[in-house]
Enzyme design. Structure first.
Site, PDB file in Angstrom:
ATOM      1  CD  GLU A   1       6.191  12.154  -1.944  1.00  0.00           C
ATOM      2  OE1 GLU A   1       6.034  11.561  -0.861  1.00  0.00           O
ATOM      3  OE2 GLU A   1       6.962  11.785  -2.823  1.00  0.00           O
TER       4      GLU A   1
ATOM      5  CG  HIS B   1       4.134   2.284   8.179  1.00  0.00           C
ATOM      6  ND1 HIS B   1       2.963   2.999   8.244  1.00  0.00           N
ATOM      7  CD2 HIS B   1       4.562   2.387   6.909  1.00  0.00           C
ATOM      8  CE1 HIS B   1       2.711   3.527   7.069  1.00  0.00           C
ATOM      9  NE2 HIS B   1       3.666   3.167   6.237  1.00  0.00           N
TER      10      HIS B   1
ATOM     11  CB  CYS C   1      -0.316   2.301   4.132  1.00  0.00           C
ATOM     12  SG  CYS C   1       0.559   2.734   2.604  1.00  0.00           S
TER      13      CYS C   1
END
Ligand code: GLN
Ligand code: ZN
Length: 750
Positions: free
Chosen positions: A596, A685, A717
């Site tokens: 990013e 998530h 994650c």
């Protein structure tokens, strides 16, 4: 020539996070909708008054939001995807933001290269009717308080289209949006509005040039409404688009002079004398006070080279990227606090610069600023040891002593399809309570550590029971993966009230890097040792990478970002060596923010990737060949940077993939990636527990694409946001899937 001041947006979360508190109360049914809206009105009116009292001539208004300003415009323009049409009003708005049972939310993604996230509009053939009433109400209220100083902020049509997922082609998109914008501008005109800020940051992207025709037709149509438009751009320069952008039929153009080469472009191509130029000279993305000895000459140069032109002096972008007020940070050393500039300080700087350029005598103020900088420099001298180390870096410091192919066989033996997790395990309220009580001094250090150790022991026991191969300690001592390291390093400062919006009701307090970065003591050894002492299985040492620490902090501006990344890398390098010395066989260095940080302009990617990858290598190359280095990245599209990922030279990389349908895996395979990959087997998530069969399916795609010895099995994650009730069955199914696979592909576990 006329010189005035303007703003392009202001922090909108409330000085004491009023909007977050009201939102959460509303969501949990404890606050009426009307009171929520009332809170937002109070926050924005207080913002307006602050700007008015500071002396800003033209105040950008209307950017306050319940969740996200992009969603607000999607909503007002009636760009409501079918699945949200069954709900209405505020409920529809929040469903678009957060989803609900059976109705997935709009996708969320980063707003250009900032750490703010917006909701991606989906534009289809059919749309609902527009409803500008909330915006118009706001504008009238602002007019009452600010008079002619109130300048509505609207997201520009070309940027809205550029950021949307389109079910129609771009031409149809333009035809759809133009009439909607015309009706908006007409309504604003009827209210007596004379000028509107059209925010078009899409103009700084690499592909802006290919949108030239659309911009020209769109702005040609909008100019017919008869209201002045200020075309606002930020985050970078206009690049090759500059010559045609300055000719668009608008009254004013705003440029970001803190990033990219807009100044050069102005000098090369000039600027049309009939238009007003907004010079964004105050950095809206960082928190440092201005340096007048640089800025004043630059502004004077612009004024001279464009004589006669009208100028607005303004922040480079909305001030939503900085907190409200540096003066509230009483815990910070005064010498540091005095050189910080948050929104309230920045608007004063805008006014100060304008007064100076008009010719008012501001000598006293200039001296005062210079002296705060001097005092800060004395308080914060360079660290000689760090300086020396930086100067004596050698090529070898960036290189593992053996190349990947030669070192892997000496690394820890593991079964095929080794299973592991990304690092964190559930941060239960019990764990959070522990940290809060420790911070409040209700627990001594010994008591706190003992309580953390209980969590670590429980976590190790659970992982052993599950049969995972490479364990983690669980990260219970960490609030945040950057803050945890920053707090232990010299050169970092933390604010008490420095919240900025990350998305919706999620706010963060980015650390401030203000000096040379030094590690005074090991940062992660204690917890690693506790965990490793409880098991025969390898426990991963867990570090946050240099690029992520840098990208999620406010950086210094007196030295380059690469230099700061290297300084941080050196502290991690020492940590890696220390972890190894106490027995770590596997060390993970997370770099979720590496991708990013890519510059908006593609032609600057190489320069960034070159030092960013080097920083990671500097942090990890100290490891012995037998030590296995892992890294982890989330939300990654890798296709275009696969070679750079490979150059990290991590033995194993774990990635988020389960939401992008194996896209990442395909990119990796096609790129001929040769190191090991843990391609996230399910989406953490979501609270849904994946079945063994689902995980197997995901893994089989892996086997079809990559040699078995390259494949790891892990979630996509960290698990800190999940509950144990979800984590345990998910992990069990994941381990089962690995077992089935070992049978299936007929490899015998060692
Ligand atoms: N090790 C971290 C965790 O598991 C990684 C977090 C992240 O990728 N953002 O929480
Ligand atoms: Zn992640």
């Amino acid at each position: 020539m006329q010189i005035q001041t303007a703003t392009l947006g202001y922090p909108r979360i409330g000085k004491n996070r009023e909007v977050k508190k009201a939102l959460e109360a509303f969501w949990s049914g404890k606050l009426e909708a009307e009171l929520l809206l009332q809170t937002v009105r109070e926050v924005e009116e207080s913002n307006w008054k602050t700007q008015l009292e500071t002396g800003i001539d033209f105040i950008g208004i209307g950017d306050t939001t319940l969740y996200d300003h992009v969603l607000d415009w999607t909503f007002r323009f009636g760009l409501i995807p079918k699945r949200f049409q069954q709900v209405s009003g505020l409920e529809r708005y929040f469903t678009m933001a957060r989803g609900k049972e059976g109705i997935p939310a709009l996708e969320m993604t980063k707003w250009f290269d900032t750490n703010y996230h917006y909701l991606v509009p989906e534009i289809a053939e059919e749309t609902l009717s527009v409803d500008f009433s909330d915006f118009l109400e706001r504008v009238s209220r602002a007019q009452k308080i600010l008079g002619r100083a109130a300048i509505p902020i609207v997201i520009g049509p070309c940027t809205l289209l550029r950021l949307s997922k389109l079910e129609i082609n771009i031409q149809q998109g333009v035809s759809k949006l133009v009439p909607l914008y015309i009706s908006l501008l007409t309504e604003l005109k009827n209210l007596g509005v004379e000028e509107v800020q059209m925010h078009e940051p899409a103009l700084v992207l690499s592909d802006a040039n290919s949108c030239q025709e659309h911009f020209q037709t769109v702005y040609q149509s909008l100019s017919l409404v008869g209201i002045s438009l200020n075309l606002v751009t930020y985050f970078d320069d206009l690049g090759e688009a500059y010559p045609w952008v300055i000719d668009l039929p608008v009254a004013a153009i705003s440029l970001d002079l803190t990033r990219g080469r807009n100044l050069e472009l102005i000098k090369t191509y000039g600027f049309p004398p009939s238009k007003r130029l907004g010079v964004g000279v105050i950095d809206a993305r960082n928190i440092w006070q201005i340096r007048p000895n640089k800025l004043i000459p630059m502004l004077q140069e612009i004024v001279e080279s464009l004589h006669g032109i009208s100028l607005h002096i303004q922040p480079s972008a909305s001030l939503q990227f900085v907190p409200y007020d540096a003066n509230r940070e009483k815990q910070l050393p005064e010498n540091l606090r005095n050189v910080l500039s948050f929104a309230e300080q920045k608007i004063k700087e805008v006014v100060f610069l304008a007064r100076t350029i008009i010719g008012e005598n501001t000598k006293k103020e200039q001296e005062c600023i210079a002296s705060t900088w001097n005092q800060f420099e004395q308080f914060n001298p360079a660290n000689q040891l760090v300086q020396k180390r930086m100067k004596t870096l050698k090529i070898n410091d960036f290189q593992r002593s053996l190349s990947y192919g030669l070192r892997i066989d000496s690394q820890i033996p593991l079964p095929p399809f080794p299973t592991t997790t990304i690092g964190s395990f559930p941060q239960t309220s019990e764990v959070r309570q522990l940290r809060v009580r420790y911070k409040r001094d209700e627990l001594t250090q010994e008591e706190y550590q003992a309580a953390i150790d209980v969590q670590i022991a429980d976590c190790i026991k659970r992982q052993e029971e599950l049969g995972l191969d490479v364990l983690v300690h669980g990260e219970f001592e960490r609030t945040d993966m950057v803050e945890f390291f920053g707090q232990q390093l010299s050169g970092f400062a933390f604010t008490e009230n420095g919240w900025v919006q990350s998305y919706g009701s999620r706010y963060v307090r980015p650390p401030i890097i203000y000096g040379d970065v030094v590690r005074n003591t090991p940062m992660t050894l204690r917890e690693f040792k506790v965990a490793q002492s409880l098991t025969e299985k390898p426990v991963k040492g867990m570090l946050t990478g240099p690029v992520t620490i840098l990208n999620w902090s406010y950086p210094r501006t007196d030295i380059s970002r690469s230099e700061q990344a290297f300084q941080i890398a050196l502290t991690l390098r020492d940590e890696v060596a220390d972890l190894e010395a106490v027995g770590a066989k596997v060390i993970q260095v997370d770099e979720p923010a590496l991708r990013e940080g890519l510059p908006l302009k593609i032609d600057r990617w190489n320069e960034y990737l070159s030092w960013a990858v080097d920083a990671f290598r500097l942090a990890t190359a100290v490891a012995q060949p037998q030590t296995q280095i892992h890294t982890h990245m989330c939300y990654c599209e890798f296709g275009d940077i696969i070679k750079d990922i490979e150059r990290l030279d991590a033995d194993v990389i774990s990635i988020e993939n389960s939401r992008s349908n194996n896209q990442t895996l395909r990119e990796i395979t096609e790129g001929g990636y040769s190191h090991q990959v843990g391609n996230g087997v399910y989406d953490i998530h979501s609270p849904v527990v994946p079945t063994t069969e689902q995980i197997l399916q995901q893994l089989r795609t892996g086997v079809a694409n990559l040699p078995v010895k390259q494949i790891w099995v892990n979630p996509d994650c960290g698990l800190k946001t999940r509950r144990w009730e979800e984590v345990m069955p998910s992990m069990k199914n994941m381990v089962d899937a690995a077992k089935v696979l070992r049978q299936e592909v007929n490899v015998t576990p060692s």
